[in-house]
Motif scaffolding. Structure first.
Motif, PDB file in Angstrom:
ATOM      1  N   PHE A  80       9.205 -16.701  -3.020  1.00  0.00           N
ATOM      2  CA  PHE A  80       8.538 -16.656  -1.729  1.00  0.00           C
ATOM      3  C   PHE A  80       9.539 -16.859  -0.598  1.00  0.00           C
ATOM      4  CE2 PHE A  80       5.604 -17.948  -4.961  1.00  0.00           C
ATOM      5  CZ  PHE A  80       4.438 -17.261  -4.665  1.00  0.00           C
ATOM      6  N   ARG A  81       9.133 -16.380   0.589  1.00  0.00           N
ATOM      7  CA  ARG A  81       9.934 -16.530   1.808  1.00  0.00           C
ATOM      8  C   ARG A  81       9.001 -16.986   2.923  1.00  0.00           C
ATOM      9  NH1 ARG A  81      11.982 -10.957   3.467  1.00  0.00           N
ATOM     10  NH2 ARG A  81       9.748 -10.737   3.846  1.00  0.00           N
ATOM     11  N   ALA A  82       9.473 -17.925   3.737  1.00  0.00           N
ATOM     12  CA  ALA A  82       8.696 -18.381   4.884  1.00  0.00           C
ATOM     13  C   ALA A  82       9.641 -18.653   6.039  1.00  0.00           C
ATOM     14  CB  ALA A  82       7.904 -19.643   4.543  1.00  0.00           C
ATOM     15  N   ARG A  83       9.206 -18.331   7.248  1.00  0.00           N
ATOM     16  CA  ARG A  83      10.012 -18.601   8.440  1.00  0.00           C
ATOM     17  C   ARG A  83       9.226 -19.518   9.365  1.00  0.00           C
ATOM     18  NH1 ARG A  83      14.361 -15.998  10.795  1.00  0.00           N
ATOM     19  NH2 ARG A  83      14.072 -14.131   9.508  1.00  0.00           N
ATOM     20  N   GLY A  84       9.846 -20.634   9.720  1.00  0.00           N
ATOM     21  CA  GLY A  84       9.188 -21.574  10.609  1.00  0.00           C
ATOM     22  C   GLY A  84       7.873 -22.060  10.027  1.00  0.00           C
ATOM     23  N   ARG A  85       6.820 -21.989  10.819  1.00  0.00           N
ATOM     24  CA  ARG A  85       5.506 -22.449  10.383  1.00  0.00           C
ATOM     25  C   ARG A  85       4.630 -21.315   9.846  1.00  0.00           C
ATOM     26  NH1 ARG A  85       3.706 -26.993  14.900  1.00  0.00           N
ATOM     27  NH2 ARG A  85       5.548 -28.339  14.654  1.00  0.00           N
ATOM     28  N   ALA A  86       5.184 -20.136   9.734  1.00  0.00           N
ATOM     29  CA  ALA A  86       4.418 -19.008   9.203  1.00  0.00           C
ATOM     30  C   ALA A  86       4.113 -19.246   7.726  1.00  0.00           C
ATOM     31  CB  ALA A  86       5.202 -17.714   9.363  1.00  0.00           C
ATOM     32  N   PRO A  87       2.991 -18.758   7.236  1.00  0.00           N
ATOM     33  CA  PRO A  87       2.667 -18.939   5.814  1.00  0.00           C
ATOM     34  C   PRO A  87       3.662 -18.201   4.934  1.00  0.00           C
ATOM     35  CG  PRO A  87       1.135 -17.420   6.856  1.00  0.00           C
ATOM     36  CD  PRO A  87       1.932 -18.017   7.957  1.00  0.00           C
TER      37      PRO A  87
END
Length: 256
Positions: free
Chosen positions: A134-141
């Motif tokens: 998985f990948r997430a940036r900042g507060r994004a899901p």
């Protein structure tokens, strides 16, 4: 997400916040015994990670770069954590943003879970065997990531921005590489994992903590990392190489 992977993610994020705070304020660099740089950010991030891992899993050894470089390497056994608190210290010092916090869990010589966090871009990658990547940036899901199929010709390669080895161009030509994208730290594995490139050949020196988390993420996304002997693939890159001082052989990472 399994409790083990959640702990690793939380530890990496907390360490990353400390790294980013020091990055903003600036700090001096020193040279370690092996000639590589180290900063306050390396040490403080490692202390945060060690405290979290040892509190939750006191019976599982932790192989951590800065402790190991000071001569404190545990008896790793068949299950251990592998930590690089700040991979890409040169990028940190040069302020190019390409540095990461790395935590992996090793079982029977294989990296079965890993977290790579880039504090400057707030970009988080994580994955585990049986759970996906998985990948997430900042507060994004978080969003699932997967490697891309190998093209019929003209591979896109990822390579080190700071470590050039003589003969690399010839070796890359034999692999059919048409495009070369430079990148720093363990983000190279993550670019393969998210489908941005096809191959990452590494002919220079690396240690287990440099590669474990990135390899875990890549393999969870469908890729593989193969050790090289005499320029030929010789099985998956493995961990717990005590006799070699935890130094890796040359290797090649493939998206598929």
């Amino acid at each position: 997400m399994s409790p083990l992977l959640q702990l690793m993610v939380d530890a990496a994020l907390e360490a990353g916040r400390e790294v980013e705070a020091i990055y903003g304020a600036g700090c001096a660099a020193e040279l370690k015994r092996d000639g590589s740089p180290v900063t306050e950010a390396d040490r403080r991030a490692e202390a945060i990670i060690l405290a979290r891992l040892r509190a939750a899993y006191p019976d599982i050894p932790v192989l951590a770069e800065e402790e190991a470089c000071e001569g404190c390497s545990p008896d790793v056994g068949s299950r251990f954590f592998c930590v690089d608190p700040l991979d890409g210290t040169k990028g940190f010092i040069e302020r190019n943003g390409e540095f990461t916090v790395n935590i992996a869990f090793i079982e029977a010589g294989e990296p079965v879970a890993g977290v790579v966090y880039a504090p400057d871009s707030r970009l988080l990658y994580y994955g585990a065997r049986g759970e996906g990547a998985f990948r997430a940036r900042g507060r994004a899901p978080p969003e699932p990531i997967r490697t891309r199929p190998r093209p019929g010709h003209g591979l896109t390669a990822i390579g080190s921005r700071n470590h050039h080895v003589q003969g690399t161009e010839e070796a890359n030509a034999r692999l059919g590489i048409a495009e070369y994208l430079p990148s720093g730290s363990s983000l190279k594995f993550c670019l393969l994992a998210e489908g941005s490139a096809d191959v990452y050949p590494r002919y220079g020196r690396t240690m287990e903590w440099d590669t474990a988390a990135g390899q875990a993420v890549l393999e969870a996304a469908g890729g593989r990392v193969m050790a090289l002997e005499g320029g030929k693939e010789a099985g998956p890159l493995r961990y717990g190489k005590v006799a070699e001082g935890f130094e890796n052989p040359h290797f090649i990472a493939w998206a598929r």
